[in-house]
Scaffold this active site. Structure first.
Site, PDB file in Angstrom:
ATOM      1  N   CYS A 118     137.539 -70.291 -27.687  1.00  0.00           N
ATOM      2  CA  CYS A 118     138.660 -69.995 -28.590  1.00  0.00           C
ATOM      3  C   CYS A 118     139.829 -69.375 -27.827  1.00  0.00           C
ATOM      4  O   CYS A 118     140.507 -70.069 -27.076  1.00  0.00           O
ATOM      5  CB  CYS A 118     138.190 -69.129 -29.758  1.00  0.00           C
ATOM      6  SG  CYS A 118     139.350 -69.160 -31.154  1.00  0.00           S
ATOM      7  N   HIS A 210     134.063 -71.785 -32.088  1.00  0.00           N
ATOM      8  CA  HIS A 210     133.128 -70.689 -31.830  1.00  0.00           C
ATOM      9  C   HIS A 210     131.687 -71.201 -31.882  1.00  0.00           C
ATOM     10  O   HIS A 210     131.040 -71.138 -32.926  1.00  0.00           O
ATOM     11  CB  HIS A 210     133.326 -69.560 -32.857  1.00  0.00           C
ATOM     12  CG  HIS A 210     134.547 -68.739 -32.627  1.00  0.00           C
ATOM     13  ND1 HIS A 210     134.526 -67.601 -31.849  1.00  0.00           N
ATOM     14  CD2 HIS A 210     135.826 -68.910 -33.041  1.00  0.00           C
ATOM     15  CE1 HIS A 210     135.753 -67.082 -31.804  1.00  0.00           C
ATOM     16  NE2 HIS A 210     136.548 -67.863 -32.517  1.00  0.00           N
ATOM     17  N   GLU A 212     129.057 -69.898 -30.862  1.00  0.00           N
ATOM     18  CA  GLU A 212     128.077 -68.843 -31.149  1.00  0.00           C
ATOM     19  C   GLU A 212     127.781 -68.706 -32.634  1.00  0.00           C
ATOM     20  O   GLU A 212     126.714 -68.199 -33.016  1.00  0.00           O
ATOM     21  CB  GLU A 212     128.550 -67.493 -30.586  1.00  0.00           C
ATOM     22  CG  GLU A 212     129.700 -66.834 -31.312  1.00  0.00           C
ATOM     23  CD  GLU A 212     131.072 -67.280 -30.856  1.00  0.00           C
ATOM     24  OE1 GLU A 212     132.059 -66.582 -31.155  1.00  0.00           O
ATOM     25  OE2 GLU A 212     131.167 -68.338 -30.196  1.00  0.00           O
TER      26      GLU A 212
END
Length: 236
Positions: A118, A210, A212
């Protein structure tokens, strides 16, 4: 130089983010997202928060096996030559900008494996002379959308797929790619969602989303962290 045996977790540097308030710590803090740290650990790495400072970045990075540049607030527009500031630009911090840009440049010079996420992607782009669109007409905040990944890219090999569902939270995007950077993923609206630097000495890939957020349940997203740690273990 590879200092990591297969029995040891490769040490992955993650630049900390400043937080004005954090529960139970009473004062301002330096933080990293728990999901990000857990994804690195799940991949077999040892995540290590790195204190933002203005000097000695390359020497400090030399002790690590890999680097993860995480998300965060916006870069100051003057960092990429913009003469004005859009009203939606937020959370600009001069020290954070200086440190993150230094980390990106130093990691690439040292050939350290580098995954940028990002804001991290935007940092690498600006570090290499690229520019950003300060605010998209239709931003990608709180949005999960499909991205198409370029065949043969490091990103495709890491994700194990040519399409992936990306969890996004960004209102800016790459305008002009930095020197040598190529776009390796795009959203349906054409937004660049991945960058790589062919010919770089170390393993490097960047995503605008993202991974994660969904890595705990999506092998394609966890694959990015696995690939970073694998490259860190192998020393390239």
């Amino acid at each position: 130089m590879n200092r990591t045996s297969r029995a040891t977790r490769p040490l992955i540097a993650i630049p900390a983010r400043f937080s004005a308030t954090t529960s139970a710590l009473r004062y301002a803090a330096e933080v990293n997202a728990r999901a990000l740290v857990e994804a690195v650990y799940r991949a077999g790495g040892e995540p290590a928060s790195m204190h933002p400072a203005e000097d000695g970045t390359e020497e400090r990075l030399a002790r690590f096996d890999g680097v993860l540049l995480p998300g965060g607030g916006d870069l100051a527009p003057h960092r990429y030559g913009a003469p004005d500031v859009h009203a939606d630009v937020y959370d600009v911090d001069d020290l954070q900008d200086t440190f993150d840009l230094d980390v990106a440049r130093a990691a690439l010079r040292l050939g350290l494996p580098l995954l940028a996420i990002c804001r991290g992607l935007q940092v690498v782009n600006v570090a290499l002379g690229g520019t950003l669109e300060q605010h998209m007409d239709t931003d990608h905040r709180h949005l999960v959308h499909p991205v198409t990944i370029r065949r043969g890219s490091l990103l495709e090999r890491a994700a194990g797929a040519e399409k992936a569902d990306a969890s996004c939270y960004h209102h800016q995007r790459v305008d002009r790619p930095g020197e040598g950077l190529t776009v390796t993923a795009r959203a349906a609206d054409g937004t660049p969602e991945g960058l790589e630097l062919p010919g770089t000495r170390g393993w490097f890939t960047a995503v605008q989303w993202h991974p994660e957020d969904t890595a705990h349940e999506d092998p394609a997203q966890q694959g990015l962290f696995d690939a970073l740690v694998r490259a860190a273990r192998e020393g390239h």
